[in-house]
Design an enzyme around this catalytic site. Sequence first.
Site, PDB file in Angstrom:
ATOM      1  N   ARG A 195      -9.835  44.355  15.200  1.00 12.41           N
ATOM      2  CA  ARG A 195     -11.052  45.142  14.973  1.00 12.41           C
ATOM      3  C   ARG A 195     -11.527  45.831  16.252  1.00 12.41           C
ATOM      4  NH1 ARG A 195     -14.439  45.298  10.870  1.00 12.41           N
ATOM      5  NH2 ARG A 195     -13.377  43.553   9.878  1.00 12.41           N
TER       6      ARG A 195
ATOM      7  N   ARG B  74     -16.710  50.033   6.612  1.00 12.89           N
ATOM      8  CA  ARG B  74     -16.336  49.175   7.742  1.00 12.89           C
ATOM      9  C   ARG B  74     -17.559  48.861   8.582  1.00 12.89           C
ATOM     10  NH1 ARG B  74     -11.169  47.187   6.832  1.00 12.89           N
ATOM     11  NH2 ARG B  74      -9.889  48.887   6.050  1.00 12.89           N
ATOM     12  N   ILE B  75     -17.562  47.675   9.177  1.00 17.82           N
ATOM     13  CA  ILE B  75     -18.627  47.299  10.107  1.00 17.82           C
ATOM     14  C   ILE B  75     -18.298  47.876  11.474  1.00 17.82           C
ATOM     15  CG2 ILE B  75     -19.772  45.383  11.257  1.00 17.82           C
ATOM     16  CD1 ILE B  75     -19.222  43.704   8.756  1.00 17.82           C
ATOM     17  N   LEU B  76     -19.233  48.621  12.032  1.00 20.20           N
ATOM     18  CA  LEU B  76     -19.029  49.226  13.340  1.00 20.20           C
ATOM     19  C   LEU B  76     -19.350  48.221  14.444  1.00 20.20           C
ATOM     20  CD1 LEU B  76     -20.655  52.698  12.617  1.00 20.20           C
ATOM     21  CD2 LEU B  76     -18.210  52.146  12.706  1.00 20.20           C
TER      22      LEU B  76
ATOM     23  N   ASN C 241     -27.333  54.421   8.937  1.00 18.18           N
ATOM     24  CA  ASN C 241     -26.622  53.792   7.821  1.00 18.18           C
ATOM     25  C   ASN C 241     -27.484  53.814   6.565  1.00 18.18           C
ATOM     26  OD1 ASN C 241     -24.358  52.253   6.742  1.00 18.18           O
ATOM     27  ND2 ASN C 241     -25.767  50.528   6.655  1.00 18.18           N
TER      28      ASN C 241
ATOM     29  N   HIS D 124     -28.229  51.797   2.851  1.00 18.98           N
ATOM     30  CA  HIS D 124     -28.053  50.493   2.212  1.00 18.98           C
ATOM     31  C   HIS D 124     -28.736  50.509   0.848  1.00 18.98           C
ATOM     32  CE1 HIS D 124     -27.205  46.249   1.979  1.00 18.98           C
ATOM     33  NE2 HIS D 124     -28.447  46.038   1.588  1.00 18.98           N
TER      34      HIS D 124
ATOM     35  N   GLY E  54     -26.143  43.709  13.981  1.00 19.43           N
ATOM     36  CA  GLY E  54     -26.352  42.774  12.890  1.00 19.43           C
ATOM     37  C   GLY E  54     -25.884  43.372  11.572  1.00 19.43           C
TER      38      GLY E  54
ATOM     39  N   ASP F  77     -27.065  44.982   8.534  1.00 21.09           N
ATOM     40  CA  ASP F  77     -28.202  45.691   7.925  1.00 21.09           C
ATOM     41  C   ASP F  77     -29.539  45.230   8.514  1.00 21.09           C
ATOM     42  OD1 ASP F  77     -26.462  47.116   6.167  1.00 21.09           O
ATOM     43  OD2 ASP F  77     -26.353  45.339   4.896  1.00 21.09           O
TER      44      ASP F  77
END
Length: 207
Positions: A66, A92-94, A106, A108, A142, A144
């Site tokens: 990652r 994907r999580i940055l 972002n 949500h 974190g 969200d």
Amino acid sequence: MSARVVVLISGAGSNMAALVEAASDPGYGAEVVAVGADREGAAGLKTAADAGVPVFCTPFSAYPDRSAWNSALAAEIAAHRPDLVVSAGFMRILGSEVLAENTVINLHPALLPAFPGAHAVRDALAHGVKVTGATVHFADEGVDTGPIIDQVAVRVEPDDDEASLHGRIKAVEQRMLVDAVGRLARDGWRLDGRTVRPGKERAEENR
């Protein structure tokens, strides 16, 4: 001068397309300077290219871990010198490699801080809430947890399932995202603790 925006997608990119369309108005305040994806063949890449927007792809599977992928993605983003990076249906999580150098927005599908994570619509239904909605927020490391820019409520109907509720949330997400990006680009912003307020600071000063 328009704010430079890079949009990240994983699929069809309907929110990206809405941003590109909005940015065609000189008064919008933002220009989509590139669209990036994490998978080859993401339909939104063709949509962006057909609109004359430069595209790039950084496949997750092409990197050993990652961190390496995040470093490669950060380099691709940096080449376009963005003021804002918008995660619009990007799955994907940055990591810190991207977040440390960019102001990232972002979307949500819930009213944060309620129901963070990948299954927000399903979790809201399971909890039995009567109102949920959508949030646009600044991304941090974190899940969200970043400062909230805007929120719109969506009523949960008695016969809703995950698909029907998510469809209505997506409709308000798109309008909210287009409005939020335009306002941030035109007016700037400042952080008062966790509260996002209008201001004339540019993205570089908020990173």
